[in-house]
Every structure is written in structure tokens, then in C-alpha cells.
Design an enzyme around this catalytic site. Structure first.
Site, PDB file in Angstrom:
ATOM      1  N   GLU A   1       0.845  -1.205   0.000  1.00 36.78           N
ATOM      2  CA  GLU A   1       0.000   0.000   0.000  1.00 36.78           C
ATOM      3  C   GLU A   1       0.876   1.249   0.000  1.00 36.78           C
ATOM      4  O   GLU A   1       0.791   2.102   0.875  1.00 36.78           O
ATOM      5  CB  GLU A   1      -0.941  -0.026   1.211  1.00 36.78           C
ATOM      6  CG  GLU A   1      -1.898  -1.208   1.175  1.00 36.78           C
ATOM      7  CD  GLU A   1      -2.841  -1.279   2.365  1.00 36.78           C
ATOM      8  OE1 GLU A   1      -2.989  -0.271   3.081  1.00 36.78           O
ATOM      9  OE2 GLU A   1      -3.432  -2.349   2.583  1.00 36.78           O
TER      10      GLU A   1
ATOM     11  N   HIS B   1     -17.529  -9.956   6.420  1.00 42.36           N
ATOM     12  CA  HIS B   1     -16.174  -9.471   6.632  1.00 42.36           C
ATOM     13  C   HIS B   1     -15.500 -10.249   7.752  1.00 42.36           C
ATOM     14  O   HIS B   1     -16.079 -10.442   8.815  1.00 42.36           O
ATOM     15  CB  HIS B   1     -16.210  -7.977   6.992  1.00 42.36           C
ATOM     16  CG  HIS B   1     -14.850  -7.371   7.122  1.00 42.36           C
ATOM     17  ND1 HIS B   1     -14.439  -6.685   8.231  1.00 42.36           N
ATOM     18  CD2 HIS B   1     -13.788  -7.376   6.275  1.00 42.36           C
ATOM     19  CE1 HIS B   1     -13.190  -6.270   8.045  1.00 42.36           C
ATOM     20  NE2 HIS B   1     -12.774  -6.678   6.889  1.00 42.36           N
TER      21      HIS B   1
ATOM     22  N   HIS C   1      -8.010  -8.313   1.772  1.00 43.34           N
ATOM     23  CA  HIS C   1      -7.284  -7.066   2.040  1.00 43.34           C
ATOM     24  C   HIS C   1      -6.026  -7.366   2.852  1.00 43.34           C
ATOM     25  O   HIS C   1      -5.986  -8.337   3.592  1.00 43.34           O
ATOM     26  CB  HIS C   1      -8.186  -6.041   2.722  1.00 43.34           C
ATOM     27  CG  HIS C   1      -9.034  -5.309   1.726  1.00 43.34           C
ATOM     28  ND1 HIS C   1      -9.101  -3.951   1.652  1.00 43.34           N
ATOM     29  CD2 HIS C   1      -9.796  -5.793   0.705  1.00 43.34           C
ATOM     30  CE1 HIS C   1      -9.892  -3.614   0.648  1.00 43.34           C
ATOM     31  NE2 HIS C   1     -10.330  -4.695   0.057  1.00 43.34           N
ATOM     32  N   GLU C   2      -5.016  -6.504   2.680  1.00 41.85           N
ATOM     33  CA  GLU C   2      -3.680  -6.760   3.222  1.00 41.85           C
ATOM     34  C   GLU C   2      -3.215  -8.161   2.805  1.00 41.85           C
ATOM     35  O   GLU C   2      -2.873  -9.006   3.641  1.00 41.85           O
ATOM     36  CB  GLU C   2      -3.644  -6.607   4.752  1.00 41.85           C
ATOM     37  CG  GLU C   2      -3.916  -5.199   5.232  1.00 41.85           C
ATOM     38  CD  GLU C   2      -5.406  -4.851   5.285  1.00 41.85           C
ATOM     39  OE1 GLU C   2      -6.194  -5.739   5.600  1.00 41.85           O
ATOM     40  OE2 GLU C   2      -5.791  -3.708   4.990  1.00 41.85           O
TER      41      GLU C   2
ATOM     42  N   GLU D   1      -6.696  -6.407  -2.257  1.00 40.02           N
ATOM     43  CA  GLU D   1      -6.193  -5.045  -2.140  1.00 40.02           C
ATOM     44  C   GLU D   1      -4.733  -5.053  -2.623  1.00 40.02           C
ATOM     45  O   GLU D   1      -4.495  -5.173  -3.804  1.00 40.02           O
ATOM     46  CB  GLU D   1      -6.350  -4.585  -0.690  1.00 40.02           C
ATOM     47  CG  GLU D   1      -6.192  -3.105  -0.485  1.00 40.02           C
ATOM     48  CD  GLU D   1      -6.267  -2.752   0.995  1.00 40.02           C
ATOM     49  OE1 GLU D   1      -6.745  -1.673   1.302  1.00 40.02           O
ATOM     50  OE2 GLU D   1      -5.830  -3.547   1.842  1.00 40.02           O
TER      51      GLU D   1
ATOM     52  N   GLU E   1      -9.326   3.997   0.744  1.00 37.77           N
ATOM     53  CA  GLU E   1      -9.312   4.259   2.185  1.00 37.77           C
ATOM     54  C   GLU E   1      -8.313   5.361   2.565  1.00 37.77           C
ATOM     55  O   GLU E   1      -8.546   6.111   3.501  1.00 37.77           O
ATOM     56  CB  GLU E   1      -9.018   2.977   2.964  1.00 37.77           C
ATOM     57  CG  GLU E   1      -7.663   2.359   2.622  1.00 37.77           C
ATOM     58  CD  GLU E   1      -7.385   1.041   3.343  1.00 37.77           C
ATOM     59  OE1 GLU E   1      -8.301   0.476   3.953  1.00 37.77           O
ATOM     60  OE2 GLU E   1      -6.237   0.575   3.277  1.00 37.77           O
TER      61      GLU E   1
HETATM   62 CA    CA Z   1      -5.598  -1.778   3.568  1.00 31.75          CA
END
Ligand code: CA
Length: 666
Positions: free
Chosen positions: A170, A370, A440-441, A459, A465
Site C-alpha cells: 500500500e 467481513h 485485504h492486506e 487489495e 481508504e
Molecule cells: Ca488496507
């Protein structure tokens, strides 16, 4: 038995060499435009690559340093060659009909009773190689100290890269020359003049640690060497009695469309292990997510709890009315207050998972459950089966996972072998329960969606975000990632924010302010038309419209997201320049969707409609920056309908950080 006999006969026909005598083998792509030369001399294997008549990689050494020293010296090399060709159809993709054709050179290195295979495949759009250590007598464990694959550039090309990081992708992309790059995460993209593009990455990362790139200490500054993400004790990879490394990939094309739509990575992965993928479907989703990032709601129960049963029903109703296929809720389960010991089966009392699943399914909408693991891997793995079994019983087919925070067990790195195995275990478990994944991550994509097409999106990108609680993103970043991060596979960036300046948000609660982060201007750093266009430019089979219902309701521009699909028969990059602009066209049946984005510089884009069928009149609905739209005044959007035919040129003026989105129907 027959295979063994064939191999022996075949090997007998090819050349081999003793130390000191250089042996050289050449292998070409099926169209002869790419060439790899492999050399074995004094126990050292090396390769070069040329493409389109230019040298791309000069002599680059190969090898792996094992803790098992008997595997570190090779005295002879014998080779065999073969060709392969197939066509296969992807369950989903930017393009579904995929051709896989290559010529392969297999080098067998020998030392006494020990063998190491090094396989090279040359495709029309790149070269790949990997190391295979088969089970052999006396070999009980394999420990890799260092992989020493080199990529020595022949020229100082322009590059776009993220610095090496063993825990995250990221990051902001950097731009410079090869000689400026100290280290990098992959994929990393290079440009030679205006007509050759190169991307370094890997394919089929399965039971190994992720590759990053370091600079090798030669004076030219043009040579990269692999640096694998280590275990806490410094060993890079630990295996039992055999090893198949990921493919090291050098994608090479002579235009940007071919680079962006190369199928090299998926072609290097095994065919699908999911026999009947009818339950795997691309789709659009929205959800209870952005309000937490803005600081308006909380992930945990209380007065400002985001994920409540009535609020989720409101989102499900809105999704159903607007032809979205799924709704995400974050903060539905126990553990958020403490941010540890998450339960993946127990809801907060004000969120009724079974009732909401039934409510959603009645309207043909699915839930996205989630699972924030907080990077407590054992806690998640212990609950994986029971959680996925619960979702499966409720008819839920979507899970979004997250891995924020420090990894537990401590000392592990997110991109190391332990985590690669964990992510793979989650994908395999999800496949058994007919669950599609949005991670994500994650660890970076390496084409494994061919093998597990339920691995929808991830992601591994600096996404939306960051606009909520940091200095944010830039239009240049958005114009860079289609040519860098997106080459690895689908990305869950979450484009489509309408309230760009947070006019409708409570500014005292904005997390940028609450977290006292160094601030730029707190906003989304593009125009509205740019946000619509990202929905098409950035490829993801699951694409989120992330803004609040209140910001979409009654907005004519929302019709674009309502009508758009994420299921494509074909995709074409019509024009682009890395970091400057991108113009993408994608087809679903007879409908075309076009997205065009620009960096901070305004520009005029010409959209050639050559892909439309002759003799037909189509209707184009064009969403573009208005004459008054600027970066400072990003909301105005002009929507117009026009009749269009094949061969016409649509000319559109984009504001700085602006965009254009077009829907074409017959
Ligand atoms: Ca993230």
C-alpha cells in the site's frame, strides 16, 4: 514408466557439457520476436533476453544457495525442449478467451546423484523460468539461504516501482531510471523508448516466500537480484524433500495494451481445481464501510455502530433497486471493541446475520461477510471451517478478509512463506464451501485465480481508504496503477466516491483530523467523472461503489454505476501513458463501457469507436467533466446522449485530475 523411457531417450539426443566448456542454448517465442539464450559454464547457469531486435537483459546469473551444501554445486547440464499450445476460457477476466503458447527449454543440472531442473518458457509476451528440485535419495529437508536469480538490464530504462517492503504493497509508486532503484516490490514496470514495455514479477507463488528485488553490487547499477522474504531465523524457504519455485516472469510487449492484458501470469498457473464454477460470479457491491473510514460510524457496538440490522436492510434494499449483487458489512462480529480475539461466527446483538442473509437472498442480493483477522493467524485458522460452514449454511457466497496490525505468531512477515501458505489455505477452504474471496492486506497476486477462480480480488494497493485518513492519493497514482499493480491481477481499490470534498460529512469526526495525521487537503483528489471512469479502468470482478447511499441517491451520475457491469468478454486499452492517462474500453455482450482518466494535467482525449459493429447505430451516454469542472470544483459532470457508429471519433476534454465515462448500448 513410458514417460521415464521417453525422457531417457530424449536426453540422449541433446547436448551436454563438462565444466570449463561453455554450452549455449537458444529458445524463441512462437512468433520469434523474443529470444532467450541460456548458458552453462564453470558450474554457473545464466541467461539473456532480447526482444524486437533489442537486448533487454544482458547476462544474468541463476541459482539458489541451499543450507544443504550438496545442492550448491552442479557439474553438468543437459537440456530438452518442447512446445505447448492451448486455448482456455477463464471463469471471469478482462478477457475470457485465453491463448497459452510457448516454447520450453528444460535444463537438468547434475552433480553425482543430485538433480536440479531449471525450466524456461518463452511466450510471445514474455519469458519465465523456475527451479524444480525433485525428490531424490538422501534429501530429507530443503532450506533456502538465498535465491540468486538476476535480472541485469542491458539499458537504463525508465521504471515505476514501490520500494521493497515485506509487509505491505500500500505504497506510493516512484518513478525514475533503473539506476535510481535501490530495491522494489514486484510487479515493477519498465519502458524502453516508446515501444517496448517490461514488467518483472512472479507467477504461481504457492509454497515459497514472496520475491522482492534488490540491487546487485555491479558498477552499472542495472542488475537486480531476488531477495526473498525471510523466516524469523533468516532462512528464506523451508521445505521437506522437494521444491517447485514460483515462476520468475519477465513480461515484454511492444505496446501498452498487450502489457496490461498479458495473460502470462495466469498461463503459468495450473488449470482450475474447481470442477463446477457456476457459483462464481463477477458482481458489484456496496456496503457499510466508508462511514467508518470517515469517522461517522464505528466498527464496534454502541450509539454509532455502523453494521446494524436495520441499516444493513436499508443497504440491501438500495443494492437490489440499483442492480448491485452484494452488500458488505464491516464491524458485524465480536472482537472489534478490543481489536483482538475476533469471533467469525458471533454477531453483535444488533446485527442478525441469519435474518439479513434471508432478507438479502429474497432480493437476489448476497452478503459479503467481513473477516478481520487482526493478523492473529492461529485464531483465524482455528475458526475457518466452522465460520465458512456457517456462511455456507446461510447461502452466503462472499467473504472479505483483512489482516491489519502486527502478525501473530510474532516475528513473521506478511509476505513470507508462512503467510503465503495461510492465504492459500483460506482460498482452498473457501473453495470447498463455495465462497468467493476479496482479500485485504494480502500477499500480491501471481495468477493463482486460474487455479482457484473463487480468489476474486484483493487489495495490495494504496486504495480509496487512504483518501479518508491520510494525505490521500493523487490522480497520477490512479494513472500509474493500471500499468503497475494491475499487471499482477484484479485490485479492490474501491473507486466511485461522489462526495469528493466531504461536504456532507461531519468534519469534526473525520479520521484525518481525529488521528491527527499530517494533512494535505482532506478530500478525494479527482473530479467526479474520474471516479466513474476508475470503475472501468481498474479491473476487478468484484467492484465496490463505496460511498454512502445518501451521496448516491438522486444523483444522475449514479446511473453509470447502476448500469455498469464487472463481467467482461473483452477489454482493450485504447490509449495511455504510464502515470499520465489511461483510456480503457470493455465489452459485455453488445454493450461497451469506456473509462478515461488523466493525471493532474487536463487533456483532450480522442476515443476511436473502431470496435463497434459496422452498419449499426448505437447510443452513447457520456459522463464527462463540465466546462466549469476543475480540481478545485470537482463535482460538475455533464451527461449527454448521442447516436454513434463505428469509426467515429469521440473527442472529450478532461479537467486536471478529470475523467470521462461512456456507456454504449445498441
Ligand atoms: Ca488496507
Amino acid at each position: 514408466m513410458r514417460t521415464t523411457l521417453f525422457l531417457i531417450l530424449h536426453l540422449a539426443l541433446v547436448s551436454f557439457a563438462f565444466a570449463q566448456v561453455p554450452s549455449t542454448w537458444q529458445i524463441f517465442s512462437p512468433n520469434s520476436r523474443l529470444q532467450t539464450t541460456v548458458q552453462f559454464q564453470d558450474g554457473q547457469l545464466s541467461y539473456t533476453i532480447s526482444a524486437y531486435g533489442k537486448s533487454i537483459l544482458k547476462k544474468s546469473a541463476l541459482g539458489i544457495e541451499f543450507l544443504e551444501t550438496e545442492l550448491n554445486n552442479w557439474s553438468t547440464a543437459v537440456t530438452s525442449v518442447r512446445s505447448f499450445k492451448e486455448d482456455w476460457k477463464a471463469v471471469w477476466g478482462a478477457n475470457k478467451n485465453i491463448n497459452n503458447a510457448y516454447n520450453e527449454l528444460a535444463v537438468l543440472l547434475k552433480n553425482g546423484s543430485h538433480n536440479l531442473h531449471v525450466q524456461f518458457r518463452v511466450f510471445n509476451d514474455g519469458v519465465a523460468f523456475r527451479y524444480v528440485l525433485p525428490a531424490q535419495p538422501g534429501l530429507a529437508s530443503i532450506n533456502i539461504r538465498k535465491e540468486k536469480s538476476e535480472f541485469a538490464f542491458a539499458d537504463n530504462l525508465k521504471g515505476w516501482w514501490q520500494p521493497k517492503n515485506f509487509n505491505t504493497d500500500e505504497q506510493v509508486y516512484r518513478t525514475g531510471m533503473v539506476s535510481d532503484i535501490r530495491n522494489a516490490n514486484t510487479p515493477v514496470t519498465f519502458q524502453r523508448d516508446n515501444n517496448i514495455y517490461v514488467s518483472l514479477h512472479e507467477a504461481a507463488l504457492t509454497n515459497y516466500s514472496q520475491m522482492t528485488l534488490d540491487k546487485y553490487g555491479d558498477s552499472t547499477g542495472l542488475t537486480f537480484i531476488t531477495d526473498l522474504v525471510p523466516w524469523p531465523d533468516g532462512i528464506k524457504v523451508k521445505l521437506s524433500n522437494q521444491m517447485t519455485t514460483p515462476w520468475r516472469t519477465i513480461t515484454i510487449t511492444n505496446n501498452l495494451d498487450a502489457l496490461v492484458h498479458s495473460n502470462l501470469l495466469v498461463n503459468l498457473n495450473e488449470p482450475s481445481k474447481i470442477a463446477n464454477p457456476a457459483w462464481i460470479k463477477p458482481g458489484k457491491y456496496m456496503g457499510i464501510w466508508w462511514q467508518m473510514h470517515l469517522g461517522a460510524k464505528t466498527w464496534f457496538e454502541g450509539d454509532s455502530h455502523g453494521a446494524t440490522t436495520p441499516e444493513m436492510k436499508r443497504y440491501i434494499d438500495f443494492a437490489a433497486k440499483n442492480k448491485f449483487q452484494a452488500v458488505l458489512a464491516e464491524g458485524w462480529n465480536k472482537g472489534w471493541k478490543e481489536r483482538k480475539d475476533f469471533s467469525f461466527t458471533e454477531s453483535y446483538p444488533d446485527y442478525d446475520l441469519p435474518e439479513l442473509a434471508a432478507y438479502a437472498h429474497k432480493q437476489n442480493v448476497d452478503l459479503i461477510v467481513h473477516n478481520e483477522t487482526s493478523s492473529d493467524i492461529l485464531n483465524y485458522e482455528q475458526q475457518l471451517d466452522s465460520a465458512f460452514a456457517l456462511y455456507s449454511r446461510l447461502g452466503i457466497h462472499h467473504v472479505k478478509t483483512g489482516y491489519v496490525g502486527q502478525l501473530k505468531p510474532a516475528g513473521l512477515l506478511r509476505h513470507g512463506q508462512y503467510m503465503v501458505a495461510h492465504y492459500r489455505k483460506v482460498v482452498e477452504t473457501a473453495a470447498r464451501y463455495q465462497i468467493m474471496l476479496d482479500v485485504h492486506e494480502p500477499v500480491m497476486a501471481t495468477g493463482e485465480s486460474r487455479t482457484y477462480p473463487n480468489m476474486m480480488t484483493r487489495e495490495g494497493v494504496r486504495g480509496m481508504e487512504f483518501e479518508a485518513w491520510s494525505t490521500g492519493l493523487t490522480a497520477t497514482h490512479n494513472c500509474t496503477i493500471p500499468f503497475t499493480r494491475m499487471l499482477a491481477g484484479p485490485l479492490d481499490y474501491n473507486p466511485g466516491i461522489f462526495d469528493l470534498l466531504y461536504r456532507n460529512a461531519d468534519s469534526t469526526k473525520l479520521r484525518t483530523i481525529v488521528l491527527k495525521k499530517p494533512q494535505g487537503i482532506v478530500r478525494v483528489h479527482t473530479t467526479l467523472a474520474h471516479q466513474l471512469a476508475l470503475f472501468i479502468v481498474l479491473y476487478s470482478p468484484l467492484q465496490m461503489a463505496p460511498d454512502l447511499i445518501e451521496n448516491y441517491e438522486g444523483q444522475p451520475a449514479f446511473n453509470f454505476l447502476k448500469n455498469a457491469t464487472t463481467d467482461w468478454d473483452e477489454s482493450r486499452l485504447l490509449a495511455g501513458a504510464i502515470g499520465e492517462y489511461a483510456l480503457m474500453a470493455r465489452r459485455n455482450g453488445s454493450r461497451w463501457f469506456i473509462g478515461g482518466i488523466t493525471n493532474e494535467s487536463g487533456r483532450q482525449l480522442s476515443i476511436p469507436l473502431t470496435f463497434l459493429k459496422p452498419g449499426k447505430t448505437y447510443t452513447a451516454t457520456i459522463y464527462r467533466d463540465d466546462v466549469t469542472t476543475t480540481y478545485a470544483n470537482p463535482y460538475p459532470i455533464k451527461i449527454e446522449k448521442r447516436k454513434v457508429k463505428t469509426g467515429e471519433l469521440l473527442t472529450v476534454k478532461l479537467a486536471g485530475a478529470g475523467g470521462v465515462a461512456v456507456e454504449i448500448t445498441d
